[in-house]
Design a protein around this motif. Structure first.
Motif, short mmCIF file in Angstrom:
data_model
loop_
_atom_site.label_atom_id
_atom_site.label_comp_id
_atom_site.label_asym_id
_atom_site.label_seq_id
_atom_site.Cartn_x
_atom_site.Cartn_y
_atom_site.Cartn_z
N VAL A 8 -3.87 8.05 -9.05
CA VAL A 8 -2.84 8.43 -10.01
C VAL A 8 -2.94 9.93 -10.25
CG1 VAL A 8 -2.06 8.23 -12.41
CG2 VAL A 8 -2.74 6.18 -11.14
N LEU A 9 -1.83 10.63 -10.09
CA LEU A 9 -1.78 12.06 -10.40
C LEU A 9 -1.32 12.29 -11.83
CD1 LEU A 9 -0.12 13.37 -7.11
CD2 LEU A 9 -2.56 13.35 -7.68
N HIS A 10 -0.36 11.47 -12.28
CA HIS A 10 0.20 11.63 -13.61
C HIS A 10 0.99 10.37 -13.94
CE1 HIS A 10 3.18 13.20 -16.64
NE2 HIS A 10 2.06 13.71 -17.12
N SER A 11 1.08 10.03 -15.21
CA SER A 11 1.88 8.87 -15.62
C SER A 11 2.52 9.15 -16.96
CB SER A 11 1.01 7.60 -15.69
OG SER A 11 0.03 7.73 -16.70
N ARG A 12 3.62 8.48 -17.23
CA ARG A 12 4.30 8.60 -18.53
C ARG A 12 5.06 7.32 -18.80
NH1 ARG A 12 5.62 10.91 -13.54
NH2 ARG A 12 7.83 11.36 -13.30
N VAL A 21 4.81 6.44 -12.57
CA VAL A 21 3.54 6.97 -12.10
C VAL A 21 3.75 7.84 -10.86
CG1 VAL A 21 1.17 6.40 -11.44
CG2 VAL A 21 2.47 4.83 -12.90
N ASP A 22 3.14 9.03 -10.87
CA ASP A 22 3.07 9.87 -9.67
C ASP A 22 1.75 9.55 -8.98
OD1 ASP A 22 5.49 11.39 -10.08
OD2 ASP A 22 4.44 12.45 -11.68
N LEU A 23 1.83 9.18 -7.71
CA LEU A 23 0.66 8.76 -6.96
C LEU A 23 0.43 9.67 -5.75
CD1 LEU A 23 1.59 4.98 -6.72
CD2 LEU A 23 -0.28 5.88 -8.13
N LEU A 24 -0.83 9.82 -5.37
CA LEU A 24 -1.17 10.33 -4.05
C LEU A 24 -1.72 9.15 -3.27
CD1 LEU A 24 -1.45 12.78 -2.12
CD2 LEU A 24 -3.82 12.97 -2.92
N LEU A 94 -0.89 20.79 -8.81
CA LEU A 94 -0.43 21.40 -7.56
C LEU A 94 0.25 20.38 -6.66
CD1 LEU A 94 -3.26 23.81 -6.32
CD2 LEU A 94 -1.01 24.43 -7.20
N LEU A 95 -0.35 19.21 -6.52
CA LEU A 95 0.22 18.16 -5.67
C LEU A 95 1.58 17.70 -6.19
CD1 LEU A 95 -3.02 16.09 -4.98
CD2 LEU A 95 -1.78 17.53 -3.36
N ILE A 96 1.68 17.52 -7.50
CA ILE A 96 2.93 17.07 -8.10
C ILE A 96 4.03 18.10 -7.87
CG2 ILE A 96 4.11 16.56 -10.28
CD1 ILE A 96 1.40 15.40 -11.26
N ARG A 97 3.68 19.37 -8.04
CA ARG A 97 4.68 20.43 -7.97
C ARG A 97 5.09 20.77 -6.52
NH1 ARG A 97 4.78 24.17 -12.16
NH2 ARG A 97 6.32 25.25 -10.87
N LEU A 98 4.16 20.69 -5.58
CA LEU A 98 4.42 21.26 -4.26
C LEU A 98 4.63 20.24 -3.14
CD1 LEU A 98 1.91 24.28 -4.30
CD2 LEU A 98 4.35 24.26 -4.85
N LEU A 99 4.09 19.05 -3.27
CA LEU A 99 4.26 18.07 -2.19
C LEU A 99 5.65 17.45 -2.21
CD1 LEU A 99 1.06 15.86 -1.74
CD2 LEU A 99 1.94 17.67 -0.25
N THR A 100 6.19 17.22 -1.04
CA THR A 100 7.45 16.48 -0.89
C THR A 100 7.15 14.99 -0.97
OG1 THR A 100 8.33 18.23 0.51
CG2 THR A 100 9.45 16.11 0.62
N GLN A 106 -2.53 12.33 5.44
CA GLN A 106 -3.83 11.68 5.39
C GLN A 106 -4.98 12.68 5.32
OE1 GLN A 106 -3.58 9.03 8.79
NE2 GLN A 106 -2.91 7.35 7.50
N HIS A 107 -4.85 13.81 6.02
CA HIS A 107 -5.91 14.82 5.95
C HIS A 107 -6.04 15.37 4.54
CE1 HIS A 107 -8.52 18.16 6.96
NE2 HIS A 107 -7.67 18.99 6.38
N LEU A 108 -4.92 15.63 3.89
CA LEU A 108 -4.95 16.14 2.52
C LEU A 108 -5.52 15.09 1.56
CD1 LEU A 108 -4.22 18.50 0.65
CD2 LEU A 108 -1.96 17.49 0.37
N PHE A 109 -5.19 13.82 1.78
CA PHE A 109 -5.75 12.74 0.97
C PHE A 109 -7.28 12.74 1.08
CE2 PHE A 109 -7.15 8.42 0.10
CZ PHE A 109 -6.43 8.08 -1.03
#
Length: 236
Positions: A8-12, A21-24, A94-100, A106-109
């Motif tokens: 979980v990156l963020h939730s509301r 929920v924003d997930l990676l 950073l992930l929330i703002r910049l990832l599409t 998988q490498h970033l994960f």
């Protein structure tokens, strides 16, 4: 539907008894998903929707918003305190703002897990953030070409978006804060040995300024909220 690892990156709160929920995720990259958490304050799902807890979950649905149909923890949350915790919030933002959305990374994960592990073990913060930022930029197709800093006989370089490192021919530039020392950039380019042997304070500072310049350009006019947490500790 596929079962996969995720964080979980963020939730509301969304609608009654639901959270957005924003997930990676390991397979689908960044994903926005809805989850039904129920009415109870002791809801198991509600307890699982928190950052830095390794999860295994199943997503269902098409379009921009998925549904979490099954979710379980696979280990304990990473033990993060103070600046290690703030740094982890920083990489999440950073992930929330910049990832599409919904592009496999998988490498970033894997680098995300490696970074959380290092921060939880109390390793030096700045090098871990720089490594993660580099992995994120590479995922975005913005890897650095350091060859000019070895080819040009000058002391300083500018970094210009879409041009890369540009030599500064004035040996004593007036606005040196916008320039990067050649020897520092060469050390950063050889970062394998850099992290094994330790990073000098000057090189660390140059590395931070370089990454901040590039990331700020990507963020535009909206600064990161997580940077405010660091106060006088300028890691990010």
């Amino acid at each position: 539907m596929i079962e996969q690892n995720a964080f979980v990156l963020h939730s509301r709160p969304y609608r009654e008894n639901q959270q957005l929920v924003d997930l990676l995720t390991e397979q689908d990259g960044k994903v926005t998903a809805l989850v039904y958490v129920g009415q109870s304050k002791r809801s198991i799902k509600k307890g699982l929707i928190q950052p830095f807890l390794p999860l295994k979950l199943t997503l269902k649905g098409q379009g921009n918003v998925k549904y979490i149909t099954q979710i379980d923890s696979i280990s304990k949350s990473y033990s993060l305190v103070k600046y290690s915790l703030f740094s982890s919030f920083y990489i999440n933002e950073l992930l929330i703002r910049l990832l599409t959305e919904q592009i496999a990374c998988q490498h970033l994960f894997s680098q995300y897990q490696t970074t959380l592990t290092a921060l939880a073990q109390g390793e030096e913060i700045a090098p871990q953030l720089r490594l993660f930022e580099l992995a994120l930029l590479e995922e975005l197709g913005l890897s650095f070409d350091f060859s000019p800093v070895f080819e040009h006989d000058v002391n300083y370089f500018h970094y210009i978006a879409e041009q890369g490192f540009v030599p500064v021919y004035d040996p004593f530039p007036k606005n040196s804060t916008q320039c990067f020392d050649k020897t520092h950039l060469q050390a950063i380019a050889q970062r394998g040995s850099l992290y094994q042997n330790g990073m000098s304070e000057d090189v660390s500072y140059t590395f931070k300024l370089l990454m901040r310049q590039v990331i700020n350009q990507l963020l535009g006019n909206k600064p990161l909220n997580s940077r405010k947490l660091f106060a006088n500790k300028a890691y990010s």
